[in-house]
Design an enzyme around this catalytic site. Structure first.
Site, PDB file in Angstrom:
ATOM      1  N   HIS A  69      -6.989 -12.207   6.622  1.00  0.00           N
ATOM      2  CA  HIS A  69      -7.386 -10.820   6.874  1.00  0.00           C
ATOM      3  C   HIS A  69      -6.659  -9.860   5.924  1.00  0.00           C
ATOM      4  CE1 HIS A  69      -8.282  -7.768  10.354  1.00  0.00           C
ATOM      5  NE2 HIS A  69      -8.345  -7.174   9.174  1.00  0.00           N
TER       6      HIS A  69
ATOM      7  N   PHE B 193      -8.074  -5.420   0.296  1.00  0.00           N
ATOM      8  CA  PHE B 193      -7.561  -5.249  -1.074  1.00  0.00           C
ATOM      9  C   PHE B 193      -8.168  -4.026  -1.773  1.00  0.00           C
ATOM     10  CE2 PHE B 193      -5.750  -9.792  -2.062  1.00  0.00           C
ATOM     11  CZ  PHE B 193      -4.722  -9.558  -1.162  1.00  0.00           C
ATOM     12  N   ARG B 194      -8.990  -3.271  -1.029  1.00  0.00           N
ATOM     13  CA  ARG B 194      -9.331  -1.887  -1.393  1.00  0.00           C
ATOM     14  C   ARG B 194     -10.270  -1.652  -2.565  1.00  0.00           C
ATOM     15  NH1 ARG B 194      -8.353  -0.276   3.441  1.00  0.00           N
ATOM     16  NH2 ARG B 194      -6.208   0.266   3.967  1.00  0.00           N
TER      17      ARG B 194
ATOM     18  N   ASN C 177     -14.761  -3.107   4.310  1.00  0.00           N
ATOM     19  CA  ASN C 177     -14.777  -1.639   4.457  1.00  0.00           C
ATOM     20  C   ASN C 177     -14.363  -0.945   3.165  1.00  0.00           C
ATOM     21  OD1 ASN C 177     -12.156  -2.634   4.889  1.00  0.00           O
ATOM     22  ND2 ASN C 177     -11.576  -0.950   6.243  1.00  0.00           N
TER      23      ASN C 177
ATOM     24  N   HIS D 243      -6.936  -9.630  14.930  1.00  0.00           N
ATOM     25  CA  HIS D 243      -5.731  -8.885  15.347  1.00  0.00           C
ATOM     26  C   HIS D 243      -5.601  -8.658  16.864  1.00  0.00           C
ATOM     27  CE1 HIS D 243      -8.780  -5.837  14.777  1.00  0.00           C
ATOM     28  NE2 HIS D 243      -8.522  -5.643  13.504  1.00  0.00           N
TER      29      HIS D 243
ATOM     30  N   ASP E 163      -3.754  -8.535   8.051  1.00  0.00           N
ATOM     31  CA  ASP E 163      -4.439  -7.240   8.096  1.00  0.00           C
ATOM     32  C   ASP E 163      -3.757  -6.276   7.104  1.00  0.00           C
ATOM     33  OD1 ASP E 163      -6.202  -5.272   8.693  1.00  0.00           O
ATOM     34  OD2 ASP E 163      -5.566  -4.970  10.767  1.00  0.00           O
TER      35      ASP E 163
ATOM     36  N   HIS F 142      -2.016   1.923   2.370  1.00  0.00           N
ATOM     37  CA  HIS F 142      -2.327   3.334   2.122  1.00  0.00           C
ATOM     38  C   HIS F 142      -1.116   3.881   1.390  1.00  0.00           C
ATOM     39  CE1 HIS F 142      -5.777   3.351   4.852  1.00  0.00           C
ATOM     40  NE2 HIS F 142      -5.036   2.708   5.730  1.00  0.00           N
TER      41      HIS F 142
END
Ligand code: DOR
Ligand code: ZN
Length: 412
Positions: A42, A45-46, A76, A221, A294, A298
């Site tokens: 999970h 990596f954006r 996402n 999670h 997870d 940020h």
């Protein structure tokens, strides 16, 4: 060929280990232990879309630093990974980025369920590790929370023999609590808004759907004792349900808002010590199948905003193994359990190709976590300053050696 000489296995037996490679190198493994390299089930990596937080180059370096050679990346992104076209664009971007850092990281992508693109799911069937369903909204725009839509995804997944992995938090409960607690500004309100009831309701709903359609289901999670109980009972009934826990739910609890504030704001949120205890019991009785980080980076600037504006998520990929080895050194779990939770169970459940990547660890090495040394682009973690005992020193991925600490190597 790589030969690791005089190295211990997880049972303490010393031998020479051979690994297929185009390099001819021998490594002195005396005093070190050889473990299977980790699968992180999970990560975020954006890329595409949020490369100011992380990119596949920095993320791959962080993975290697933590002994992780396989990752499952979440959808996402911007644009989200909800069509075959976006999936192909994402793959091309990742391959390009990985080649620039010379790290052929093994990766698998999740397809993001979205109410308007259910017909894309069968097209992606053989190219993704599973379908990610956000039952409650989190970072990004993905959400499937209507019963009809959920029924459709579970039915499609079952007929395509795809696994569904759920972010199980009930949207309705979260939105009611948001209103109820709208005047509170302390970050700890996050755990009240995203109350255990929200996790319990969504997990029960997902298990019921998996049971109805025969879908293979992974609860991501897991954070509460209620979820542990639901999964334990479902497994006993023979439901094909699997469970993941994260390092932050295993090693941090809701008292940490006091010193870490919005840094530890994460979805699902940090819970009480008794929930944490239930997770550890879930590890002992095999209710929990995998530990996935997870990893949700940020920037510090984003995380330092006040509650309500700060984004949710905690980075940790390079600290997963040190945290687990430290827990091993404190008698919380065995090396066998670490191997199961970070490699073999994921290989079985997600039907991964076998390979021989390993990580050499020094079980006695003590080091203080230093955010300044982290490879993740966001350069922070909630574990800064903590002394951990047991660290990776060398990762071997596809026959390539990546030194983390200096190891003695010789040409063969
Ligand atoms: O805290 C979270 N952060 N939870 C999620 O579900 C998503 C993640 C992110 O992508 O930032
Ligand atoms: Zn996530």
């Amino acid at each position: 060929m790589i030969i690791i000489k005089n190295v211990r296995d997880h049972q303490g037996n010393v031998s020479d280990i051979e690994i297929e490679s185009s390099h001819n190198i021998s490594i002195d493994g005396a005093g070190l232990t050889c473990l299977p390299a980790l699968v992180d089930t999970h990560v975020h990596f954006r890329e595409p879309g949020h490369s100011h937080k992380e990119d596949w180059g920095t993320a791959a370096q962080a993975a290697i630093e933590g002994g992780v050679t396989t990752v499952f990346d979440m959808p996402n992104n911007n644009p989200p990974c909800i069509t075959l076209k976006n999936l192909h664009l994402k793959k091309a971007l990742i391959d390009k980025k990985l080649s620039t850092v010379d790290i052929p990281l093994r990766y698998h992508l999740y397809f993001g369920a979205d109410c308007h693109h259910f017909d894309e799911i069968p097209k992606c069937r053989n190219q993704v590790v599973g379908i990610k369903v956000f039952m409650g909204s989190s970072t990004g725009t993905l959400l499937v929370n209507k019963q009809n839509d959920l029924e459709r995804v579970f039915e499609i997944a079952a007929s395509e023999d795809m696994i569904i992995s759920v972010h199980a938090e009930d949207e309705e409960i979260i939105s009611q609590n948001s209103k109820k607690f709208s005047s509170e500004t302390d970050p700890s309100v996050h755990s009240k808004i995203r109350h255990p009831d929200a996790a319990k309701a969504a997990t029960a709903q997902a298990i019921a759907l998996a049971e109805k359609y025969g879908t293979r289901l992974c609860i991501l999670h897991m954070s509460t004792k209620e979820e542990i109980e639901l999964v334990r009972e479902a497994k006993a009934r023979g439901v094909k349900v699997y469970a993941e826990a994260t390092p932050h739910h295993l090693f941090l609890d809701d008292s940490r808002y006091r010193d870490l504030g919005t840094k530890v704001q994460v979805n699902p949120p940090l819970r009480s010590l008794s929930d944490q205890e239930a997770l550890w019991i879930g590890i002992q009785d095999d209710t929990i199948d995998f530990i996935g980080t997870d990893h949700a980076p940020h920037t510090l600037e984003e995380k330092q905003r006040p509650y309500g504006s700060a984004p949710s998520g905690v980075p940790s990929i390079e600290l997963l193994l040190p945290l687990l080895l430290n827990a091993y050194n404190h008698g919380l779990l065995t090396l066998e359990q670490i191997i199961k939770l970070t490699r073999t169970r994921a290989e079985e459940v997600f039907r991964l190709e076998p390979h021989s990547d390993v990580v050499l660890v020094d079980l006695d090495l003590e080091k203080r976590v230093d955010d300044g040394q982290l490879k993740t682009k966001c350069q922070w973690s909630p574990y800064h300053g903590q002394v951990l005992k047991g660290w990776p020193v060398c990762t071997i991925l596809k026959g390539n050696i990546y030194e983390i600490e200096a190891v003695q190597c010789q040409k063969l």
